[in-house]
Scaffold this motif. Structure first.
Motif, PDB file in Angstrom:
ATOM      1  N   LYS B 363       0.871  -1.177   0.000  1.00  0.00           N
ATOM      2  CA  LYS B 363       0.000   0.000   0.000  1.00  0.00           C
ATOM      3  C   LYS B 363       0.907   1.226   0.000  1.00  0.00           C
ATOM      4  O   LYS B 363       1.798   1.344   0.833  1.00  0.00           O
ATOM      5  CB  LYS B 363      -0.869  -0.010   1.257  1.00  0.00           C
ATOM      6  CG  LYS B 363      -1.566   1.297   1.585  1.00  0.00           C
ATOM      7  CD  LYS B 363      -2.802   1.458   0.793  1.00  0.00           C
ATOM      8  CE  LYS B 363      -3.505   2.757   1.132  1.00  0.00           C
ATOM      9  NZ  LYS B 363      -4.573   3.046   0.195  1.00  0.00           N
ATOM     10  N   TYR B 365       1.204   5.415   0.170  1.00  0.00           N
ATOM     11  CA  TYR B 365       0.529   6.660   0.535  1.00  0.00           C
ATOM     12  C   TYR B 365       1.083   7.806  -0.308  1.00  0.00           C
ATOM     13  O   TYR B 365       2.106   7.656  -0.982  1.00  0.00           O
ATOM     14  CB  TYR B 365       0.720   6.947   2.028  1.00  0.00           C
ATOM     15  CG  TYR B 365       0.014   5.933   2.899  1.00  0.00           C
ATOM     16  CD1 TYR B 365      -1.313   6.107   3.249  1.00  0.00           C
ATOM     17  CD2 TYR B 365       0.668   4.785   3.337  1.00  0.00           C
ATOM     18  CE1 TYR B 365      -1.977   5.176   4.024  1.00  0.00           C
ATOM     19  CE2 TYR B 365       0.021   3.845   4.111  1.00  0.00           C
ATOM     20  CZ  TYR B 365      -1.311   4.045   4.457  1.00  0.00           C
ATOM     21  OH  TYR B 365      -1.962   3.116   5.217  1.00  0.00           O
ATOM     22  N   GLU B 366       0.396   8.922  -0.240  1.00  0.00           N
ATOM     23  CA  GLU B 366       0.826  10.093  -1.024  1.00  0.00           C
ATOM     24  C   GLU B 366       2.224  10.528  -0.587  1.00  0.00           C
ATOM     25  O   GLU B 366       2.521  10.569   0.615  1.00  0.00           O
ATOM     26  CB  GLU B 366      -0.128  11.264  -0.796  1.00  0.00           C
ATOM     27  CG  GLU B 366      -1.492  11.076  -1.403  1.00  0.00           C
ATOM     28  CD  GLU B 366      -1.488  11.320  -2.895  1.00  0.00           C
ATOM     29  OE1 GLU B 366      -0.647  12.098  -3.357  1.00  0.00           O
ATOM     30  OE2 GLU B 366      -2.323  10.717  -3.593  1.00  0.00           O
ATOM     31  N   ARG B 368       4.942  13.191   0.303  1.00  0.00           N
ATOM     32  CA  ARG B 368       4.844  14.544   0.869  1.00  0.00           C
ATOM     33  C   ARG B 368       6.213  15.184   0.847  1.00  0.00           C
ATOM     34  O   ARG B 368       7.213  14.557   1.159  1.00  0.00           O
ATOM     35  CB  ARG B 368       4.326  14.488   2.303  1.00  0.00           C
ATOM     36  CG  ARG B 368       2.923  13.931   2.424  1.00  0.00           C
ATOM     37  CD  ARG B 368       2.591  13.690   3.866  1.00  0.00           C
ATOM     38  NE  ARG B 368       2.555  14.940   4.595  1.00  0.00           N
ATOM     39  CZ  ARG B 368       1.442  15.644   4.787  1.00  0.00           C
ATOM     40  NH1 ARG B 368       0.299  15.204   4.318  1.00  0.00           N
ATOM     41  NH2 ARG B 368       1.466  16.765   5.451  1.00  0.00           N
ATOM     42  N   LEU B 436      -1.188  -2.256  11.599  1.00  0.00           N
ATOM     43  CA  LEU B 436      -0.408  -1.198  10.962  1.00  0.00           C
ATOM     44  C   LEU B 436       0.124  -0.269  12.023  1.00  0.00           C
ATOM     45  O   LEU B 436      -0.641   0.313  12.793  1.00  0.00           O
ATOM     46  CB  LEU B 436      -1.286  -0.403   9.985  1.00  0.00           C
ATOM     47  CG  LEU B 436      -1.949  -1.207   8.869  1.00  0.00           C
ATOM     48  CD1 LEU B 436      -2.760  -0.275   8.001  1.00  0.00           C
ATOM     49  CD2 LEU B 436      -0.913  -1.927   8.047  1.00  0.00           C
ATOM     50  N   LEU B 438       1.497   3.148  12.538  1.00  0.00           N
ATOM     51  CA  LEU B 438       1.389   4.318  11.671  1.00  0.00           C
ATOM     52  C   LEU B 438       2.564   5.251  11.866  1.00  0.00           C
ATOM     53  O   LEU B 438       2.801   5.736  12.961  1.00  0.00           O
ATOM     54  CB  LEU B 438       0.090   5.056  11.986  1.00  0.00           C
ATOM     55  CG  LEU B 438      -0.200   6.150  11.014  1.00  0.00           C
ATOM     56  CD1 LEU B 438      -0.640   5.556   9.706  1.00  0.00           C
ATOM     57  CD2 LEU B 438      -1.248   7.048  11.577  1.00  0.00           C
ATOM     58  N   VAL B 440       3.711   8.408   9.652  1.00  0.00           N
ATOM     59  CA  VAL B 440       3.513   9.197   8.448  1.00  0.00           C
ATOM     60  C   VAL B 440       4.433  10.406   8.479  1.00  0.00           C
ATOM     61  O   VAL B 440       4.359  11.209   9.394  1.00  0.00           O
ATOM     62  CB  VAL B 440       2.049   9.672   8.347  1.00  0.00           C
ATOM     63  CG1 VAL B 440       1.862  10.501   7.093  1.00  0.00           C
ATOM     64  CG2 VAL B 440       1.140   8.469   8.303  1.00  0.00           C
ATOM     65  N   ALA B 444       1.321  15.638  11.832  1.00  0.00           N
ATOM     66  CA  ALA B 444       1.117  16.732  12.769  1.00  0.00           C
ATOM     67  C   ALA B 444       2.284  16.919  13.726  1.00  0.00           C
ATOM     68  O   ALA B 444       2.350  17.893  14.446  1.00  0.00           O
ATOM     69  CB  ALA B 444      -0.143  16.465  13.565  1.00  0.00           C
ATOM     70  N   LEU B 451       5.105  10.567  13.759  1.00  0.00           N
ATOM     71  CA  LEU B 451       4.138  10.627  14.836  1.00  0.00           C
ATOM     72  C   LEU B 451       3.532   9.249  15.019  1.00  0.00           C
ATOM     73  O   LEU B 451       2.884   8.734  14.112  1.00  0.00           O
ATOM     74  CB  LEU B 451       3.037  11.625  14.470  1.00  0.00           C
ATOM     75  CG  LEU B 451       1.888  11.732  15.468  1.00  0.00           C
ATOM     76  CD1 LEU B 451       2.406  12.291  16.783  1.00  0.00           C
ATOM     77  CD2 LEU B 451       0.793  12.604  14.915  1.00  0.00           C
ATOM     78  N   LEU B 453       0.769   7.252  16.641  1.00  0.00           N
ATOM     79  CA  LEU B 453      -0.511   7.488  17.301  1.00  0.00           C
ATOM     80  C   LEU B 453      -0.941   6.309  18.151  1.00  0.00           C
ATOM     81  O   LEU B 453      -1.630   6.480  19.136  1.00  0.00           O
ATOM     82  CB  LEU B 453      -1.590   7.763  16.250  1.00  0.00           C
ATOM     83  CG  LEU B 453      -1.478   9.075  15.522  1.00  0.00           C
ATOM     84  CD1 LEU B 453      -2.602   9.188  14.525  1.00  0.00           C
ATOM     85  CD2 LEU B 453      -1.519  10.245  16.482  1.00  0.00           C
ATOM     86  N   GLY B 454      -0.578   5.175  17.763  1.00  0.00           N
ATOM     87  CA  GLY B 454      -1.010   4.007  18.516  1.00  0.00           C
ATOM     88  C   GLY B 454      -0.804   2.780  17.669  1.00  0.00           C
ATOM     89  O   GLY B 454      -0.248   2.846  16.585  1.00  0.00           O
ATOM     90  N   THR B 455      -1.272   1.681  18.172  1.00  0.00           N
ATOM     91  CA  THR B 455      -1.033   0.447  17.434  1.00  0.00           C
ATOM     92  C   THR B 455      -2.206   0.076  16.549  1.00  0.00           C
ATOM     93  O   THR B 455      -2.053  -0.713  15.639  1.00  0.00           O
ATOM     94  CB  THR B 455      -0.739  -0.707  18.400  1.00  0.00           C
ATOM     95  OG1 THR B 455      -1.832  -0.821  19.303  1.00  0.00           O
ATOM     96  CG2 THR B 455       0.540  -0.455  19.157  1.00  0.00           C
TER      97      THR B 455
END
Lengths: 242, 627
Positions: B363, B365-366, B368, B436, B438, B440, B444, B451, B453-455
């Motif tokens: 997969k 992602y865009e 950046r 996943l 995360l 990215v 933020a 960052l 965020l969690g699992t």
């Protein structure tokens, strides 16, 4: 009045066989999700939503299934729709934020008053507004019938009118969101164009899952607003949050 | 060095020659034919100059003077156009005189015993030596022809050679020798040539002249001053260079103009005065000089369509493309950060590197952009993008190579560079494909870090406690609207009913007026009952008399004892009741008194019925009359 209330209460109950079918479909979809049969889970919850059962729980779970399936745009759309119905639900908020971060998008910011008003769903504002409406009618009736108690009826009327105004403002905001809805970009690699032509100048690249405001529909093109930018996206790449 | 853009140069020159912009009446200044004097005398074939202004309609005298009339090149003369006997004067512009710049400097008003006058002052600055003749002109004011005599100005070269024809100062534009391509970065150089003895101010203004759209032009920077020979004469050359990039192909006219200040040589000498520093405002005054640049045509070539690679995204220049993939060993569902670096010379800011797209095994992602964004007019630079790729399966063994294509304007052909492939070791995940973590880039998190965020996302919600019932709200909507609409109507009814009740409670006359018809009907029914029971005239007429008495008592708000036949008749007469009605009432009152008090009359049942209906009819008529 009592008759009307009884009628309204009676019509609120669904037919028992329909409820059983909905619950069975919901449970089957949850089971498919747990067994990692994500297409089946998606089909189950999507069927419930299509049958008019687009409830926060259904849309939330649908969003989870889409997310697991790797379809970020559809997941964000489902979460956003769930959030419209249950704006203060922490689970929906968390998963929407999670999916947004995964997609690399920022959720649209709102002014403080608008954010406050949209923290309540349309149904909540309708209920609150209805209660305020009838209490205001009662206060006005008391004002008319018992002039002696106007010292109580007057402030009560003012407070209730203000609360009713607040409810109307909330409903107006929801109506605005209905008329010019948010849209979720469902396809990757989309670019906001300066005009509804395929050869137009690209203004902005928008990732899959980006939430834009749909301003105007012109055939196969939709004028969208994202931050300070206004431009056009193919209608096929957008799904409205309704 | 200050070099400023001034978008609308028209706002900087005296606004004259704009017929119709000023108030009536209109004046015309007409240049008179003149014999030629030397080379600069060709200005005498100048056409007609029109200008308009508001002056009082009385006799007017205009004088014109220039001082000094003999100048060295670089010095400034002042011209004065004086209108005598007026309190206002227009802005007046002079015709163009090649080699001589005339700039308005202001207006002076004088009021005294000799009358009022208004003087317009101008700076005259010659850009080359020679003799310049200003005028003669004719001022046409409401048919009155006012003559302005000619004035000759002689300007000598610094070496005293009056016949030298070299210009003191001029400007030139240098464009690329070969037409640039769209998006190719190229140089624009503006040069100001000045004779070695001429001192210029630091500030230089650019008065527009470049295409307003279709170009990205950066800031001008001043290069080192050089000396160049033009026409056998050495000039100091100040050069200003900007980087430009065309956005569309085509031919563009470029006709810029510059404005620079020329320091008066006499002022320069004053500045060298050792005591000059005591004067806080003692800086040398400079004459602003506008330098038109010879117009040029700039051709921009389109990027050729032939041989264009499929993945070409508009990059023009010479670029290098590099990639880095980390980590190379991971589990399914864990993110890979792909760094895409683009570096080179050309339109770096507009160039986009290639990126991975979703595939069966991963997969994507865009991508950046991270780090600084290059200036749109920068000639060279680098851009770094990061993209997150997440393996879906442990069958992923490598990330494929990516290709970047650009157009090389020097070679006039497309080039393609590539990076990769990158081998990977992907292990199965104990949590399956859904786990996943995360990370990215550019999210933020402050500082550009990842960052976490969690699992995982929050798990499923249980089934709703209540399901919707078919149409639900939509089906009930009309009913709800009707119920809610009834509330204001009920309130309005309640308001009016309460108001009526209150009025009746406080207004006795109104209450009795409302009561009158009802009491009359009740007594008439008593009369009918009496007729039915006994047909006794006394009983019937007693009820009929009570009907009349009660009706008029309530109607006229009279106490019971005050209701008398004369009063009722008087009221009916005042209300313009017809004579037949009055006669009937009189007859009724007389018969009633007779039957009730004398019991003399004998009336049949039919007569009594007729009287009941007659009284009822009379009362209905009375109800329609305003008493």
């Amino acid at each position: 009045m009592a008759c009307i209330l009884v009628l309204l209460t009676a019509t609120a109950w669904a037919a028992p066989d329909g409820v059983a079918r909905f619950e069975r479909t919901f449970a089957d979809a949850a089971k498919a999700y747990d067994e990692n049969r994500l297409p089946d889970a998606i089909a189950g919850w999507q069927a419930l939503a299509d049958e008019g059962q687009a409830l926060p729980e259904v849309l939330f779970n649908l969003g989870n299934a889409y997310y697991r399936h790797g379809d970020l745009g559809a997941a964000i759309l489902a979460y956003r729709r769930a959030q419209r119905l249950a704006p203060r639900d922490p689970d929906i908020r968390a998963n929407l934020g999670f999916a947004a971060q995964s997609a690399g998008i920022e959720l649209p910011g709102r002014k403080p008053l608008a954010a406050l008003l949209l923290d309540f769903s349309r149904a909540e504002w309708l209920g609150f507004g209805g209660v305020c409406f009838w209490l205001l009618a009662g206060a006005l009736a008391a004002w008319i019938l018992w002039p002696r108690f106007r010292f109580v009826a007057r402030p009560a009327t003012a407070v209730l009118a203000a609360l009713l105004g607040l409810a109307l403002a909330g409903l107006a905001l929801h109506r605005d969101l209905h008329q010019t809805p948010e849209g979720v970009v469902g396809l990757a690699g989309q670019k906001v164009l300066s005009s509804p032509l395929e050869t137009a100048t690209p203004l902005l690249a928008v990732p899959e899952g980006a939430i834009v405001r749909m301003r105007e529909n012109r055939g196969t093109w939709i004028e969208v607003e994202l931050g300070e930018t206004r431009g056009w996206l193919p209608a096929a790449a957008l799904a409205p949050v309704r | 060095m200050l070099f400023k853009w001034i978008p609308d140069p028209r706002g900087l020159v005296p606004r004259v020659n704009q017929v119709g912009r000023w108030r009536k009446p209109t004046l015309h200044l007409v240049h008179q034919p003149h014999k030629a004097v030397g080379v600069p005398s060709t200005i005498l074939v100048a056409g007609v100059l029109f200008f308009a202004f508001a002056l009082s309609a009385r006799a007017m005298d205009v004088s014109f003077d220039v001082q000094p009339r003999l100048l060295n090149l670089g010095e400034t003369a002042q011209a004065t156009l004086t209108f005598h006997g007026v309190r206002t004067a227009p802005n007046v512009d002079f015709p163009q005189i090649p080699g001589l710049q005339i700039t308005g400097t202001g207006q002076q008003m004088q009021f005294g015993t000799g009358g009022s006058r208004v003087s317009l002052t101008y700076n005259l600055f010659a850009q080359k030596p020679g003799t310049f003749v200003i005028g003669p002109y004719t001022l046409d004011y409401n048919g009155e022809q006012i003559q302005i005599p000619e004035v000759a100005l002689e300007v000598r070269a610094p070496n005293g050679n009056a016949s030298a024809t070299n210009e003191m100062i001029f400007a030139r534009l240098t464009l690329p020798s070969a037409p640039p391509y769209v998006h190719q970065v190229f140089d624009i150089v503006l040069g100001i040539y000045s004779l070695p003895g001429v001192e210029l101010t630091r500030d230089v203004n650019l008065l527009g002249g470049f295409p307003e759209s279709g170009f990205v032009i950066g800031n001008f920077e001043e290069l080192q001053m050089v000396r160049e020979e033009v026409g056998g004469q050495f000039y100091n050359l100040r050069r200003f260079r900007a980087k430009a990039r065309a956005l569309t192909a085509g031919a563009f006219d470029v006709r810029p103009a510059l404005r620079v200040g020329v320091v008066d040589p006499n002022q320069r000498q004053q500045r060298r005065d050792p005591f000059g520093f005591f004067d806080p405002f003692g800086g040398p005054s400079a004459t602003p000089v506008t330098l038109p640049v010879p117009p040029a045509k700039l051709d921009i070539r389109a990027i050729p369509a032939e041989g264009r690679p499929a993945g070409y995204a508009g990059a023009v220049g010479r670029f290098e493309f590099a990639m880095d993939v980390r980590p190379r060993e991971l589990k399914v569902g864990e993110p890979i950060t792909v760094s895409l670096r683009l570096q080179g010379t050309g339109n770096v800011s507009a160039a986009l590197p290639p990126a991975y797209r979703d595939a069966d095994l991963f997969k994507a992602y865009e991508a950046r952009q991270v780090g600084d964004v290059p200036d749109p007019t920068a000639e060279s630079g680098a851009k770094i993008f990061e993209q997150v790729v997440i393996p879906r399966s442990d069958a992923l063994k490598e990330l494929p190579a990516l290709e970047f294509s650009f157009f090389d304007p020097a070679a006039a052909q497309y080039r393609t560079v590539s990076a990769g492939p990158f081998s990977l070791t992907v292990h199965p995940s104990p949590n399956g494909a859904g786990a996943l973590l995360l990370q990215v880039p550019g999210g933020a998190a402050a500082g550009g870090g990842s960052l976490v965020l969690g699992t995982d996302i929050v798990y499923l919600k249980p089934a709703p406690a209540r399901w919707r019932n078919g149409d639900g709200f939509a089906a009930r909507k009309p009913l709800l609207i009707a119920v809610h609409a009834a509330a204001p109507l009920a309130l309005a009814g309640l308001f009016f009913a309460t108001r009526r009740r209150n009025r009746l409670a406080t207004d006795v006359a109104l209450a009795r007026r409302q009561k009158a018809p009802r009491s009359a009907r009740a007594n008439l029914r008593k009369a009918e009952a009496a007729l039915k029971e006994s047909a006794a005239p006394a009983a019937v007429f007693s009820a009929l008399a009570a009907a009349a008495a009660d009706y008029f008592g309530h109607r006229l708000n009279l106490p019971p004892g005050a209701v008398e036949a004369p009063l009722i008749l008087e009221k009916l007469r005042a209300a313009k009741a017809d004579e037949t009605t009055l006669a009937k009432w009189r007859e009724f009152f007389a018969l009633s008194d007779q039957i009730r008090y004398a019991s003399a009359a004998e009336l049949s049942r039919a007569d009594l019925e007729t009287w009941i209906s007659t009284v009822a009819s009379l009362l209905r008529k009375a109800e329609r009359v305003k008493l």
